[in-house]
Design a protein around this motif. Structure first.
Motif, PDB file in Angstrom:
ATOM      1  N   CYS A  39     120.009  57.138 -56.741  1.00 25.39           N
ATOM      2  CA  CYS A  39     120.497  56.208 -55.697  1.00 25.39           C
ATOM      3  C   CYS A  39     122.074  56.073 -55.626  1.00 25.39           C
ATOM      4  N   THR A  40     122.557  55.611 -56.721  1.00 27.14           N
ATOM      5  CA  THR A  40     124.222  55.998 -56.770  1.00 27.14           C
ATOM      6  C   THR A  40     124.429  57.077 -56.313  1.00 27.14           C
ATOM      7  N   MET A  41     124.277  58.379 -56.360  1.00 25.21           N
ATOM      8  CA  MET A  41     124.615  59.184 -56.046  1.00 25.21           C
ATOM      9  C   MET A  41     124.157  60.210 -54.414  1.00 25.21           C
ATOM     10  N   MET A  42     123.316  59.513 -54.167  1.00 22.40           N
ATOM     11  CA  MET A  42     122.773  59.010 -52.615  1.00 22.40           C
ATOM     12  C   MET A  42     123.593  58.501 -51.489  1.00 22.40           C
ATOM     13  N   ARG A  43     124.209  57.247 -52.538  1.00 20.03           N
ATOM     14  CA  ARG A  43     124.557  56.165 -51.541  1.00 20.03           C
ATOM     15  C   ARG A  43     123.454  55.125 -50.719  1.00 20.03           C
ATOM     16  N   ILE A  44     122.171  55.206 -51.915  1.00 21.50           N
ATOM     17  CA  ILE A  44     121.140  54.525 -51.886  1.00 21.50           C
ATOM     18  C   ILE A  44     120.839  52.780 -52.077  1.00 21.50           C
ATOM     19  N   PRO A  45     120.837  51.664 -51.749  1.00 27.48           N
ATOM     20  CA  PRO A  45     120.814  50.680 -52.755  1.00 27.48           C
ATOM     21  C   PRO A  45     119.770  50.825 -53.940  1.00 27.48           C
ATOM     22  N   HIS A  46     120.481  50.516 -54.911  1.00 26.49           N
ATOM     23  CA  HIS A  46     118.976  50.593 -55.838  1.00 26.49           C
ATOM     24  C   HIS A  46     118.516  49.008 -55.893  1.00 26.49           C
ATOM     25  N   GLU A  47     117.020  49.264 -55.731  1.00 27.41           N
ATOM     26  CA  GLU A  47     115.750  48.087 -56.227  1.00 27.41           C
ATOM     27  C   GLU A  47     115.407  48.092 -57.297  1.00 27.41           C
ATOM     28  N   PRO A  48     115.978  47.409 -58.273  1.00 26.29           N
ATOM     29  CA  PRO A  48     115.117  47.503 -59.619  1.00 26.29           C
ATOM     30  C   PRO A  48     113.905  46.708 -59.886  1.00 26.29           C
ATOM     31  N   THR A  49     114.085  45.529 -58.826  1.00 27.84           N
ATOM     32  CA  THR A  49     112.243  44.703 -58.657  1.00 27.84           C
ATOM     33  C   THR A  49     111.416  45.626 -57.869  1.00 27.84           C
ATOM     34  N   ALA A  50     111.354  46.490 -57.378  1.00 25.27           N
ATOM     35  CA  ALA A  50     110.909  47.782 -56.660  1.00 25.27           C
ATOM     36  C   ALA A  50     110.202  48.027 -57.363  1.00 25.27           C
TER      37      ALA A  50
END
Length: 219
Positions: A39-50
């Motif tokens: 997610c970090t590399m792709m610039r996507i918001p990470h959703e740990p709860t998901a």
């Protein structure tokens, strides 16, 4: 948007690198870290709860590639845009896997050149796992490298190589890297010339296509 299949190839290597027991499964904690890095590399918001919600029925872990794929598709790949550095994404996946699969000190090419061969392999390989490159594509790549280095194509040498392979019709990436970086071009070849050849083919097959904003197999 980058073709999902091309991104999946690199992610597959990252996943298998975490599978230290070679059982086809990786712990949830490792996949959570991998997901965050993707997610970090792709610039996507990470959703740990998901992540936790998706795998709530798999608390015992570990997870197979097939078990991870639905989450990967829904929460990461479905959200990919073009606004990220694809080469750095490839490099992250490469960093996770290459030291576990090749002995770099044996090669006459640098780690960076080996990375470029890995990228070229992924581009030329079919979307079937485990990933391999067929012998026709091996010939195509060796021809391209020979042309880039200005040494001309040696048909007899390649025929001898194929005979040594017996009935082998394809190569995994680590064998291709050794072929390019240790075996095929080792005799009388200056490292700098080989490096320049790899860089030229990498620029043509990977960088130039990425600059156009799409991935397309050679026609």
């Amino acid at each position: 948007m980058w073709l999902r299949d091309e991104l999946l190839k690199s992610i597959w290597y990252a996943f298998t690198a975490l599978d230290v027991d070679h059982r086809g499964k990786v712990s949830k904690s490792q996949l959570k870290v991998l997901s965050y890095n993707l997610c970090t590399m792709m610039r996507i918001p990470h959703e740990p709860t998901a992540f936790e919600e998706h795998f709530k029925d798999d608390n015992e872990g570990p997870l197979s590639n097939e078990g991870y794929m639905p989450y990967l598709n829904r929460y990461i790949l479905d959200k990919v845009s073009e606004d990220f550095d694809v080469i750095e994404f490839y490099r992250m996946c490469w960093t996770l896997c290459y030291k576990k699969n090749i002995y770099a000190q044996r090669l006459i090419i640098s780690d960076n050149d080996a990375f470029k061969v890995w990228c070229i392999f992924n581009f030329l390989s079919e979307d079937k796992y485990p990933l391999v490159i067929v012998i026709e594509e091996v010939e195509y790549l060796l021809r391209k490298l020979s042309e880039a280095m200005g040494i001309g194509w040696n048909e007899e040498r390649f025929v001898d190589y194929k005979l040594q392979q017996n009935t082998k019709s394809s190569l995994p990436v680590w064998e291709l890297i050794e072929l390019v970086g240790l075996i095929y071009f080792s005799k009388g070849m200056e490292r700098q010339i080989l490096s320049m050849g790899i860089n030229e083919v990498f620029s043509e097959l990977i960088l130039d296509i990425l600059k156009q904003g799409y991935m397309m197999k050679k026609g």
